[in-house]
Every structure is written in C-alpha cells, then in structure tokens.
Design an enzyme around this catalytic site. Sequence first.
Site, PDB file in Angstrom:
ATOM      1  N   LYS A  77       0.850  -1.195   0.000  1.00 19.73           N
ATOM      2  CA  LYS A  77       0.000   0.000   0.000  1.00 19.73           C
ATOM      3  C   LYS A  77       0.889   1.248   0.000  1.00 19.73           C
ATOM      4  O   LYS A  77       1.902   1.283   0.717  1.00 19.73           O
ATOM      5  CB  LYS A  77      -0.880  -0.034   1.256  1.00 19.73           C
ATOM      6  N   SER A 152      -9.642   1.457   2.843  1.00 19.93           N
ATOM      7  CA  SER A 152      -8.818   2.256   1.963  1.00 19.93           C
ATOM      8  C   SER A 152      -7.740   1.466   1.237  1.00 19.93           C
ATOM      9  O   SER A 152      -7.208   1.930   0.232  1.00 19.93           O
ATOM     10  CB  SER A 152      -8.157   3.392   2.746  1.00 19.93           C
ATOM     11  N   SER A 176      -9.649  -0.793   7.080  1.00 20.07           N
ATOM     12  CA  SER A 176      -9.097  -0.640   5.726  1.00 20.07           C
ATOM     13  C   SER A 176      -8.392  -1.847   5.143  1.00 20.07           C
ATOM     14  O   SER A 176      -8.106  -1.870   3.953  1.00 20.07           O
ATOM     15  CB  SER A 176      -8.152   0.554   5.677  1.00 20.07           C
TER      16      SER A 176
HETATM   17  N1  GLN Z   1     -13.170   4.178   6.492  1.00 26.45           N
HETATM   18  C1  GLN Z   1     -12.362   4.436   7.633  1.00 26.45           C
HETATM   19  C2  GLN Z   1     -11.850   5.854   7.620  1.00 26.45           C
HETATM   20  O1  GLN Z   1     -12.032   6.509   6.635  1.00 26.45           O
HETATM   21  C3  GLN Z   1     -11.255   3.436   7.752  1.00 26.45           C
HETATM   22  C4  GLN Z   1      -9.981   3.816   7.117  1.00 26.45           C
HETATM   23  C5  GLN Z   1      -8.809   2.958   7.472  1.00 26.45           C
HETATM   24  O2  GLN Z   1      -8.943   1.914   8.126  1.00 26.45           O
HETATM   25  N2  GLN Z   1      -7.648   3.447   7.108  1.00 26.45           N
HETATM   26  O3  GLN Z   1     -11.306   6.332   8.552  1.00 26.45           O
END
Ligand code: GLN
Length: 481
Positions: A77, A152, A176
């Site tokens: 990532k 994400s 994410s």
């Molecule tokens: N959807 C969550 C957020 O926007 C999770 C994101 C993540 O785990 N990085 O914070």
Amino acid sequence: MSLRISALEYVQEVQNGNISAEDYVSKTIEQINNVDENLHAFLQINSEAIDNARQIDKKIKSGKNVGACFGMPISIKDNICIKDSKTTCASNMLENFIAPYDATVISKLKQQDAIFVGKTNLDEFAMGLTTEFSAFGPSRNPWNLDYVPGGSSGGSAVSVSAFECLASLGSDTGGSVRNPASFCGVVGFKPTYGLISRFGLISYANSIEQIGPIARTVKDTAFILNMIAGLDPNDNTTIDNSNQDYLLGIDSGIEGKKIGIIKEMIGEGIDSAVMSATKNAISKFQGLGAVCEEVSLDMVKYSVAAYYTITATEAGSNLARYDNLRYGYDFPVEGYEFNSYISKARRKFGPEVTRRMILGGFVPSSGHAGKYFLKALKVKQKLTQEIDQLFKKYDFLIAPTVPVLPFKIGEKIDDPVALFLVDINTVTANLTGKPAISVPFEISNGLPIGIQIFANSNDDKSLLQAARALESTVKLPEVPI
Ligand code: GLN
C-alpha cells in the site's frame, strides 16, 4: 505455469525447482500489464522486479541461503515507505515524495527475499473505504468493474484478488484491510494492536491503526505474519510475541470453542444477502463443533461516532506537518505571509482529507473537547470493557465484515455520513485493540461477502486457526478476471 496458486504453493514450487522466481515474477508483471489498466490497483510498478527475481534464482542455484519468500511478488500500500521509492499516500501533497528509509515491515520482507512488485492505490492518506478518494483515480472491483473494491487498502485487495501479486500489505485504522478484503473475496487480517511495527507507515491515527496482510488464503496470511510481527525498537507500541509461529497448528480446528454472534452488527441496515451469509457461516461453525450464541456489545451503537471523532483528532495533528515547507510540491513562497501561504498550500488535499482536518481541529478544541473528544475516549474505554467481559466467556466473536454488499462506483461518494456508517462492523477491533480477520465466504449476485472473526488481544494465533477452519468449508467460484 499458472499464476493461480497460493503464496505457500509458490514457495514449494520454487524450492522443488518446478518454477523459477523469474518466470513467476515475469508472468505477474505481464498480468499487471494486461489487467491493471482496467483495475487500477497500482500507482507504481517496480521496474526492477524481474531483475530482482533473477538475482534470487542465482542465489538459489548457487546454494546460498535464501529467505523464506523465495522471490515471492508482494504489493505494498502506498502509505508504507520503501527506501528510495515514491510513497504518495495517493495524495497530490506527496506526489513526488521519495521515502528516505524502509518501513520495518519492508526491511523484514527484504531480508526474506520478497519482491515488491509495486505500490498500491488507496483513499488519500487512508481516509475512506472505496478508493474513490485517491487523488489518482479509483480502483475497480475485479468481480465487477462497475463496483468499488472497498478501501482504503483497495489497490492491495484488488492486486491479490486479480493475481497481480501473491500477497499484499495494507493498513487498517478502522477496517481498511478487512473491508476491501471482504469486497474483493480475499483474506484480510488486522492484528492485535502492537503486533506489527508501524515504523515507516505514514500515520493517520496512530493510537488504533495497524499494518495487516492481505492474502488469498488464511495460511498465506499466517505465513506473512510470521515474517513481519514482533518487537521493534523503532516502534514503542510493539509487543513481544516470542517469535510465535502462526502457521504451526493452523489446522487445529475449533471443536468445542464458544462463539458469540454480535447482535448489534447484524441489526438495522444489514443487507439480506449478508444476513443470509452470516446465518450460513453460523451453521458452518456449528458443523465444525463450535457452540454459537447471540451476544450484545451495546457500545457498538456509538462506535462509529467515537471512531471518527478520535481519528479526525489524530489525523488533524498528524497532517499538520504537510505545510509544504518541509515536504510538498513546487509552490513558491513569494507574495504570501505565513498563514495565507499554508492555507493555500493545503488546498492540495482532496475533499475527504480536508473534511477530516476541519473536524479534527474542531472536536478537541477548548470548549468542545468535553462534549466530543473526551466523550469519544469514554466510548472507546467502555467498548473495550464490554468486549473484555465477552472474551471471559467466549473464544471468538463473529459478525459480517461489512453489513452491505459492494456498491457501485460513485453511488455513495457524495454522502460522507452514509460512507462512515459502512464501517460499523470493523471499527470495534481498532477501538479496542483486538485482532480481527475477514474470511471470504460467499458470492451473492457476483459480489463477495466476507465473514469477520474477532479474538481477544494476543490470541492472534487461535484467531487464524478459527479463520482457517471456516475457510476449509468454503469453495468460491473463480474471480472473473
Ligand atoms: N473508512 C475508515 C476511515 O475513513 C477506515 C480507514 C482505514 O482503516 N484506514 O477512517
């Protein structure tokens, strides 16, 4: 030679001399060239990957010690630093940022002769759950290109699902890793807080986030975890796992284990296909000899609000460093005084990051902190107490990873609150520090559904055993790519 093998099968095949690292990596790069124009899992491809593989083949041939990965292609990532490569966080703010050092997980995988095939797409600074907030365009779900792959770490899950690598590393602040794994039909694991070093992960909300592996099988997940877990002097929050072997005994099963089904995660708003998959998963667990009953985790109803309050506060503080003076892009300072320069420079952030920073400035500010930030911390504490109580009685808790099926690209992008609510089943593991894993379980109308299993802190090994047991009951159709 087929690309459609697991990471462990790859290692076996290379060791037996049936395939070479160069062959497999070349085929992988070919696959990326063929499919990634549509999928957009990758932001950058490592042009040296095939050369690296050749070096590893040489090492194998000359009888030298070779690391456990044997040249396995892994994607990373793009918020995890690889020395001397771009690390953009899918943000225009870091478009040209070259990481000056390796994240600990990267050094560990390099020592084991992994090959990094490329950096994967994400929502800008890991804020979001569809990859639509990437400054460089969304990734697409390999099961149906019109649908979001989750996020994400969307690019990571897509790359694993579409055979563009054998495994990937993502980061999980509120789901994410697990959310895109569920949406793309692969395994995603968020370990106990502190099990994997965060050194070299670009911070979003340090107090709750973890790097986690995404792989095609539970065994592959355990294999990757073996290589990246454990104490790190560069991250004071890491825990000593005494060199635990997560693969050993992974087929032990779950006979006699007690499983709680979290009532609040299968309530209002759950899609009927997801509900039916959850019921089927419960039958499978029972068939494996576990005892399942419904339990209540009352604070879940406040978890999303608490999560976004805490993460926005930490993000506001973490992102303050992007003032375009220390890192950034070409934007001359002449003609501006300090504040106007910085506020102009920060317009490089996309809409979601901007929203979080504004929120993150407001909720902990004097006069408001008691009402928002401190209250959110109380919810976090209470939720942790509740889940700790449950783990006195139950070995595992389960729920669907995401209460809804993957949705269409563009469908929810203008409704941030609707997007926040999709996180309802994943944020609990982060707020409480517990490990959780998403196991691909069913395909409904051509779209994957994942089942999530939680365990108590430091029970990562038995969690993987439970996940493996569930996985052994599942046979999914091939991804149509
Ligand atoms: N959807 C969550 C957020 O926007 C999770 C994101 C993540 O785990 N990085 O914070």
